[in-house]
Design a protein around this motif. Sequence first.
Motif, PDB file in Angstrom:
ATOM      1  N   ASP A  91       0.856  -1.190   0.000  1.00  0.00           N
ATOM      2  CA  ASP A  91       0.000   0.000   0.000  1.00  0.00           C
ATOM      3  C   ASP A  91       0.892   1.241   0.000  1.00  0.00           C
ATOM      4  O   ASP A  91       1.458   1.615   1.026  1.00  0.00           O
ATOM      5  CB  ASP A  91      -0.920  -0.027   1.220  1.00  0.00           C
ATOM      6  N   LYS A  92       1.037   1.898  -1.156  1.00  0.00           N
ATOM      7  CA  LYS A  92       1.912   3.066  -1.261  1.00  0.00           C
ATOM      8  C   LYS A  92       1.348   4.259  -0.502  1.00  0.00           C
ATOM      9  O   LYS A  92       2.094   5.062   0.070  1.00  0.00           O
ATOM     10  CB  LYS A  92       2.116   3.417  -2.731  1.00  0.00           C
ATOM     11  N   GLN A  93       0.041   4.425  -0.515  1.00  0.00           N
ATOM     12  CA  GLN A  93      -0.556   5.554   0.191  1.00  0.00           C
ATOM     13  C   GLN A  93      -0.321   5.456   1.691  1.00  0.00           C
ATOM     14  O   GLN A  93      -0.076   6.457   2.358  1.00  0.00           O
ATOM     15  CB  GLN A  93      -2.057   5.613  -0.107  1.00  0.00           C
ATOM     16  N   LEU A  94      -0.390   4.232   2.224  1.00  0.00           N
ATOM     17  CA  LEU A  94      -0.129   4.038   3.648  1.00  0.00           C
ATOM     18  C   LEU A  94       1.305   4.415   3.993  1.00  0.00           C
ATOM     19  O   LEU A  94       1.561   5.035   5.034  1.00  0.00           O
ATOM     20  CB  LEU A  94      -0.408   2.573   4.021  1.00  0.00           C
ATOM     21  N   SER A 100       4.967  11.050   6.319  1.00  0.00           N
ATOM     22  CA  SER A 100       4.629  12.458   6.546  1.00  0.00           C
ATOM     23  C   SER A 100       3.938  12.705   7.882  1.00  0.00           C
ATOM     24  O   SER A 100       3.440  13.809   8.119  1.00  0.00           O
ATOM     25  CB  SER A 100       3.727  12.955   5.408  1.00  0.00           C
ATOM     26  N   ASN A 101       3.895  11.680   8.747  1.00  0.00           N
ATOM     27  CA  ASN A 101       3.264  11.790  10.079  1.00  0.00           C
ATOM     28  C   ASN A 101       1.791  12.211   9.992  1.00  0.00           C
ATOM     29  O   ASN A 101       1.285  12.961  10.833  1.00  0.00           O
ATOM     30  CB  ASN A 101       4.030  12.787  10.958  1.00  0.00           C
ATOM     31  N   LYS A 102       1.104  11.717   8.978  1.00  0.00           N
ATOM     32  CA  LYS A 102      -0.317  12.006   8.819  1.00  0.00           C
ATOM     33  C   LYS A 102      -1.182  10.755   8.923  1.00  0.00           C
ATOM     34  O   LYS A 102      -2.389  10.810   8.665  1.00  0.00           O
ATOM     35  CB  LYS A 102      -0.563  12.673   7.467  1.00  0.00           C
ATOM     36  N   LEU A 103      -0.574   9.663   9.301  1.00  0.00           N
ATOM     37  CA  LEU A 103      -1.316   8.410   9.402  1.00  0.00           C
ATOM     38  C   LEU A 103      -2.174   8.409  10.661  1.00  0.00           C
ATOM     39  O   LEU A 103      -1.665   8.627  11.766  1.00  0.00           O
ATOM     40  CB  LEU A 103      -0.347   7.223   9.425  1.00  0.00           C
ATOM     41  N   ILE A 104      -3.461   8.173  10.526  1.00  0.00           N
ATOM     42  CA  ILE A 104      -4.416   8.158  11.640  1.00  0.00           C
ATOM     43  C   ILE A 104      -4.772   6.704  11.936  1.00  0.00           C
ATOM     44  O   ILE A 104      -5.192   5.962  11.039  1.00  0.00           O
ATOM     45  CB  ILE A 104      -5.681   8.965  11.300  1.00  0.00           C
ATOM     46  N   ILE A 105      -4.584   6.310  13.181  1.00  0.00           N
ATOM     47  CA  ILE A 105      -4.854   4.939  13.604  1.00  0.00           C
ATOM     48  C   ILE A 105      -6.225   4.881  14.263  1.00  0.00           C
ATOM     49  O   ILE A 105      -6.538   5.709  15.131  1.00  0.00           O
ATOM     50  CB  ILE A 105      -3.769   4.442  14.576  1.00  0.00           C
ATOM     51  N   ASP A 106      -7.013   3.933  13.863  1.00  0.00           N
ATOM     52  CA  ASP A 106      -8.348   3.731  14.428  1.00  0.00           C
ATOM     53  C   ASP A 106      -8.200   2.996  15.765  1.00  0.00           C
ATOM     54  O   ASP A 106      -7.946   1.791  15.798  1.00  0.00           O
ATOM     55  CB  ASP A 106      -9.213   2.927  13.462  1.00  0.00           C
TER      56      ASP A 106
END
Length: 416
Positions: A91-94, A100-106
Motif C-alpha cells: 500500500d503506497k498511500q499508507l 509524513s506523520n499524517k497516518l491516523i490509527i483507528d
Amino acid sequence: MSFSNLLMKSGLTVAVRDAQAAVLMTATRQGHTIRGKPPGVARSLEQRIREENVEDPEVVARINIGFPQLKESRSAQLKKRLEHLKSQRSDKQLEQLARSNKLIIDLDKVQRTYVKTTGQHDLRLVADHYGIFEHLFGSAYFVPRVPLNISYQLDGDSLAPVYNGNVIKPTEAAKAPQIDFDGLVDPITGQAAGQDTYWTLVASNPDAHYTNGTAECLHWFIANIPNGKVSEGQVLAEYLPPFPPRGVGYQRMVFVLYKQQARLDLGSYQLAAADYGNLEKRTFSTLDFYRQHQEQLTPAGLAFYQTNWDESLTQFYHDVLKIKEPVYEYDFPKPYLTDQKFFPLKQPFNLYMDKHRDQKQVNKEYLERKLAKTHPFEGPKKPLRYPNAHPIRDVPSWLRTEIRKERLGTGRVQDY
C-alpha cells in the motif's frame, strides 16, 4: 514435619553429624570466614530429601472451569499474518502517510483486535492478581471467552467504564450500569451460534458482608437472558449500589457472566421487593452457586472494579439500608520504647524526653505556645524574611534546632 525430625526418622543422623563436623573444620580458610552454607554433604543430603517429598502436582493444580478455545493451526495463523504484512507493504498511500506523520490509527479497531486476541487472557491474569478467582471459586479459574462491556451513566453523555479493576466511586455507581455482550456467539469457536442462547449475570461483592467473612453480598442477579438482551432477562435481585464503609479502604465489585445450556428455574434465589435493603437476605456464595448448577452453567465472562467510601453513602445507609452508618478506624499499636538512658547520645534532648511523656500534655504545650504568638484580630506574626540570617546564641544545640525549625516553618510544630 521439620527437616531435623525427618532426618531422625530416616536414620541419617550420623551422616549429618559428619557433615556438620566438616563444615566446622572449614569454617575459616586462610584467615577469611566462609559466609553462607558451603557446598558439601549436608547440602546435597538436604536437597535429596526435599526432592523426595515434593507436593503432588495433581493435588495442588488449579482447575479450569471455563470454556476451551479452538485455535487455528499454526500454519494458518502464519499464512494470515504474512498476507496482512504483504498487503500493508504494497500500500503506497499508507507508506506516504506514515512518512509524513499524517497516518491516523483507528483506536476502536485496535481495541477490538486486542480484546479478540490477548485481552481476555490479560483480564484473567489481572483477576488473579486481585484474588477474584480465589475468593469466588476457590482453587478454580477460567479464561473469559465472551467480552463483557459494562459502563455507568454519568452526568451528560459521559460514561464510567468497568475496566480491569479501575476505581469507580459509589456516586458514579448509584444506578444500574449498562451491560453489553455478544450473546449470539459460541464461546468455544467464536462463531455465531446456530440457536437461541441463554445467560446468567451475577454481580457480587466478596468484601461487603458484615457478619460472615467468607460470604458475599449479592448486588445484582439476572437469569435466563435471551441472546444477550439483558433487559429481557429474569431479574431475581434488583441492582443494589456498592456501599463500602468509611475506613475499610477499597472493595471489589465482580460481575460474572454464565452461559446456560437451556432455561433454568432459579426461583429459589428470588429476592422480594420488601427485602431490597436487607443485607442478610442478600448473602450469597459464588462457589456454592456454581457447584449446585455446574452441569447447566459455565462461566464465560468477567468484569470487576474497585470502590471506596464517599459522602453520598451517609444518606444511603439511613434511607435505603435503614441502619446506622458504620465507621471503622485502625487501632495502631503503641510504639515500643526502650528504657530511658542517662546519656541518650546522638538524639535531640527535647524529642527524646517527649517520647516518654503524655502525648496529650505535649500537644497542649505546643498549642499554647502557638496561641501565645497569635493576635486575636491580626492573626499570627509574620514570618521572618530571612530566617537563617538571624543568629541564635546562648542556647543549647537541641533548642537551637527547635528555633530554626520554627522559623523555617518545618517540623512537628506545624501540626498544631
